[in-house]
Structures are given as C-alpha cells and as structure tokens.
Motif scaffolding. Structure first.
Motif, PDB file in Angstrom:
ATOM      1  N   ILE A 198       0.861  -1.179   0.000  1.00  0.00           N
ATOM      2  CA  ILE A 198       0.000   0.000   0.000  1.00  0.00           C
ATOM      3  C   ILE A 198       0.895   1.225   0.000  1.00  0.00           C
ATOM      4  CG2 ILE A 198      -1.736   1.307   1.288  1.00  0.00           C
ATOM      5  CD1 ILE A 198      -2.838  -1.273   0.183  1.00  0.00           C
ATOM      6  N   GLN A 199       0.630   2.115  -0.928  1.00  0.00           N
ATOM      7  CA  GLN A 199       1.401   3.339  -1.043  1.00  0.00           C
ATOM      8  C   GLN A 199       0.404   4.486  -1.157  1.00  0.00           C
ATOM      9  OE1 GLN A 199       3.761   3.420  -4.592  1.00  0.00           O
ATOM     10  NE2 GLN A 199       5.425   4.432  -3.527  1.00  0.00           N
ATOM     11  N   LYS A 200       0.502   5.455  -0.286  1.00  0.00           N
ATOM     12  CA  LYS A 200      -0.446   6.568  -0.295  1.00  0.00           C
ATOM     13  C   LYS A 200      -0.003   7.660  -1.245  1.00  0.00           C
ATOM     14  CE  LYS A 200      -3.661   5.840   2.810  1.00  0.00           C
ATOM     15  NZ  LYS A 200      -5.051   5.884   2.531  1.00  0.00           N
ATOM     16  N   GLN A 201      -0.957   8.176  -2.006  1.00  0.00           N
ATOM     17  CA  GLN A 201      -0.731   9.338  -2.844  1.00  0.00           C
ATOM     18  C   GLN A 201      -1.949  10.224  -2.644  1.00  0.00           C
ATOM     19  OE1 GLN A 201      -0.222   8.658  -7.018  1.00  0.00           O
ATOM     20  NE2 GLN A 201       1.031  10.477  -7.133  1.00  0.00           N
ATOM     21  N   GLY A 202      -1.781  11.259  -1.879  1.00  0.00           N
ATOM     22  CA  GLY A 202      -2.944  12.046  -1.471  1.00  0.00           C
ATOM     23  C   GLY A 202      -3.783  11.181  -0.554  1.00  0.00           C
ATOM     24  N   SER A 203      -5.062  11.009  -0.883  1.00  0.00           N
ATOM     25  CA  SER A 203      -5.925  10.171  -0.067  1.00  0.00           C
ATOM     26  C   SER A 203      -6.285   8.865  -0.772  1.00  0.00           C
ATOM     27  CB  SER A 203      -7.217  10.930   0.273  1.00  0.00           C
ATOM     28  OG  SER A 203      -7.916  11.217  -0.924  1.00  0.00           O
ATOM     29  N   VAL A 204      -5.566   8.540  -1.864  1.00  0.00           N
ATOM     30  CA  VAL A 204      -5.892   7.351  -2.642  1.00  0.00           C
ATOM     31  C   VAL A 204      -4.795   6.317  -2.470  1.00  0.00           C
ATOM     32  CG1 VAL A 204      -6.342   6.465  -4.959  1.00  0.00           C
ATOM     33  CG2 VAL A 204      -7.110   8.747  -4.350  1.00  0.00           C
ATOM     34  N   ALA A 205      -5.174   5.114  -2.093  1.00  0.00           N
ATOM     35  CA  ALA A 205      -4.202   4.038  -1.971  1.00  0.00           C
ATOM     36  C   ALA A 205      -3.842   3.540  -3.362  1.00  0.00           C
ATOM     37  CB  ALA A 205      -4.781   2.894  -1.142  1.00  0.00           C
ATOM     38  N   THR A 206      -2.540   3.330  -3.610  1.00  0.00           N
ATOM     39  CA  THR A 206      -2.110   2.899  -4.929  1.00  0.00           C
ATOM     40  C   THR A 206      -1.671   1.441  -4.930  1.00  0.00           C
ATOM     41  OG1 THR A 206       0.131   3.676  -4.542  1.00  0.00           O
ATOM     42  CG2 THR A 206      -1.403   5.208  -5.624  1.00  0.00           C
ATOM     43  N   GLY A 207      -1.983   0.718  -3.890  1.00  0.00           N
ATOM     44  CA  GLY A 207      -1.620  -0.695  -3.836  1.00  0.00           C
ATOM     45  C   GLY A 207      -2.833  -1.565  -3.668  1.00  0.00           C
ATOM     46  N   ALA A 208      -2.632  -2.859  -3.626  1.00  0.00           N
ATOM     47  CA  ALA A 208      -3.724  -3.809  -3.476  1.00  0.00           C
ATOM     48  C   ALA A 208      -3.252  -4.960  -2.612  1.00  0.00           C
ATOM     49  CB  ALA A 208      -4.177  -4.327  -4.834  1.00  0.00           C
ATOM     50  N   ARG A 249      -5.544   5.890 -13.439  1.00  0.00           N
ATOM     51  CA  ARG A 249      -6.714   5.927 -12.559  1.00  0.00           C
ATOM     52  C   ARG A 249      -7.705   4.874 -13.026  1.00  0.00           C
ATOM     53  NH1 ARG A 249      -7.755   8.575  -8.543  1.00  0.00           N
ATOM     54  NH2 ARG A 249      -6.268  10.196  -9.052  1.00  0.00           N
ATOM     55  N   LEU A 250      -8.077   3.989 -12.113  1.00  0.00           N
ATOM     56  CA  LEU A 250      -9.096   2.978 -12.371  1.00  0.00           C
ATOM     57  C   LEU A 250     -10.365   3.440 -11.687  1.00  0.00           C
ATOM     58  CD1 LEU A 250      -9.737   0.195 -13.603  1.00  0.00           C
ATOM     59  CD2 LEU A 250      -9.090  -0.805 -11.406  1.00  0.00           C
ATOM     60  N   GLN A 251     -11.428   3.635 -12.476  1.00  0.00           N
ATOM     61  CA  GLN A 251     -12.688   4.152 -11.945  1.00  0.00           C
ATOM     62  C   GLN A 251     -13.806   3.145 -12.165  1.00  0.00           C
ATOM     63  OE1 GLN A 251     -12.453   7.666 -14.536  1.00  0.00           O
ATOM     64  NE2 GLN A 251     -12.688   8.882 -12.664  1.00  0.00           N
ATOM     65  N   MET A 252     -14.743   3.106 -11.217  1.00  0.00           N
ATOM     66  CA  MET A 252     -15.930   2.283 -11.349  1.00  0.00           C
ATOM     67  C   MET A 252     -17.103   3.201 -11.709  1.00  0.00           C
ATOM     68  SD  MET A 252     -17.793  -0.312  -8.643  1.00  0.00           S
ATOM     69  CE  MET A 252     -16.210  -0.749  -7.984  1.00  0.00           C
ATOM     70  N   THR A 253     -17.837   2.848 -12.766  1.00  0.00           N
ATOM     71  CA  THR A 253     -18.975   3.663 -13.193  1.00  0.00           C
ATOM     72  C   THR A 253     -20.205   3.338 -12.342  1.00  0.00           C
ATOM     73  OG1 THR A 253     -19.844   2.069 -14.794  1.00  0.00           O
ATOM     74  CG2 THR A 253     -18.140   3.607 -15.572  1.00  0.00           C
ATOM     75  N   LYS A 254     -21.258   4.127 -12.497  1.00  0.00           N
ATOM     76  CA  LYS A 254     -22.516   3.871 -11.774  1.00  0.00           C
ATOM     77  C   LYS A 254     -23.108   2.509 -12.133  1.00  0.00           C
ATOM     78  CE  LYS A 254     -23.732   8.705 -11.240  1.00  0.00           C
ATOM     79  NZ  LYS A 254     -24.670   9.769 -11.544  1.00  0.00           N
ATOM     80  N   LEU A 255     -22.821   2.044 -13.356  1.00  0.00           N
ATOM     81  CA  LEU A 255     -23.338   0.747 -13.809  1.00  0.00           C
ATOM     82  C   LEU A 255     -22.421  -0.421 -13.429  1.00  0.00           C
ATOM     83  CD1 LEU A 255     -24.657   1.760 -17.338  1.00  0.00           C
ATOM     84  CD2 LEU A 255     -25.966   1.454 -15.219  1.00  0.00           C
ATOM     85  N   VAL A 281      -9.288   4.377  -7.873  1.00  0.00           N
ATOM     86  CA  VAL A 281      -7.987   4.158  -7.246  1.00  0.00           C
ATOM     87  C   VAL A 281      -6.906   4.573  -8.232  1.00  0.00           C
ATOM     88  CG1 VAL A 281      -8.705   2.277  -5.718  1.00  0.00           C
ATOM     89  CG2 VAL A 281      -7.875   1.751  -7.999  1.00  0.00           C
ATOM     90  N   ALA A 282      -5.774   5.016  -7.704  1.00  0.00           N
ATOM     91  CA  ALA A 282      -4.621   5.355  -8.533  1.00  0.00           C
ATOM     92  C   ALA A 282      -3.706   4.138  -8.572  1.00  0.00           C
ATOM     93  CB  ALA A 282      -3.885   6.559  -7.957  1.00  0.00           C
ATOM     94  N   ILE A 283      -3.172   3.836  -9.764  1.00  0.00           N
ATOM     95  CA  ILE A 283      -2.269   2.709  -9.943  1.00  0.00           C
ATOM     96  C   ILE A 283      -0.989   3.228 -10.585  1.00  0.00           C
ATOM     97  CG2 ILE A 283      -1.929   0.485 -11.090  1.00  0.00           C
ATOM     98  CD1 ILE A 283      -5.022   0.271 -11.190  1.00  0.00           C
ATOM     99  N   GLU A 284       0.148   3.001  -9.932  1.00  0.00           N
ATOM    100  CA  GLU A 284       1.426   3.391 -10.520  1.00  0.00           C
ATOM    101  C   GLU A 284       1.973   2.215 -11.307  1.00  0.00           C
ATOM    102  OE1 GLU A 284       5.869   4.978  -9.311  1.00  0.00           O
ATOM    103  OE2 GLU A 284       4.328   4.842  -7.782  1.00  0.00           O
ATOM    104  N   HIS A 285       2.303   2.450 -12.572  1.00  0.00           N
ATOM    105  CA  HIS A 285       2.830   1.394 -13.436  1.00  0.00           C
ATOM    106  C   HIS A 285       3.935   1.978 -14.308  1.00  0.00           C
ATOM    107  CE1 HIS A 285       2.960  -2.145 -15.954  1.00  0.00           C
ATOM    108  NE2 HIS A 285       2.784  -1.390 -17.026  1.00  0.00           N
TER     109      HIS A 285
END
Length: 66
Positions: free
Chosen positions: A8-18, A53-59, A43-47
């Motif tokens: 887990i790596q913090k960047q702002g308030s978003v965790a970039t690990g799993a 940025r991986l986002q989940m839609t309303k659907l 979530v933010a993912i560093e690669h």
C-alpha cells in the motif's frame, strides 16, 4: 501455501496498492474489486513510473485512464 502480499502506497488520499489473496484454486493472482476499491469509486495505480486511474462507473463497469 502462498502468503498474501500487501503493498500500500499513499498518494494524497488514494491508496495505490492492493492486497492479493492467492488461493489454491486460482493461480492467476485474481484481486477482488471490493478489495481494490475499498469502498471508493476510483484508485490510482502506478505502473512503470506513470499514474493510471481505475474508476468504477454507476453501472459497475471499469474505466482505466492515464
């Protein structure tokens, strides 16, 4: 038996690990989206030095952007 790997790596308030929980039935390293998002919508993912940025839609669909 494999151990769970945590990074887990913090960047702002978003965790970039799993957290990976490999099981004996699944050797592909599947991560449940609920574990990855942890109640958030993105979530933010560093690669390779870039932030994605991986986002989940309303659907319930996923969008990956750079």
């Amino acid at each position: 038996m494999m151990q769970a790997t945590t990074h887990i790596q913090k960047q702002g308030s978003v965790a970039t690990g799993a957290v990976l929980h490999p099981s004996s039935d699944d050797s592909s390293g599947t991560v449940q989206s609920t574990e990855l998002f942890q109640g958030k919508k993105s979530v933010a993912i560093e690669h390779n030095g870039a932030i994605y940025r991986l986002q989940m839609t309303k659907l319930g669909k996923l969008i990956l952007t750079k």
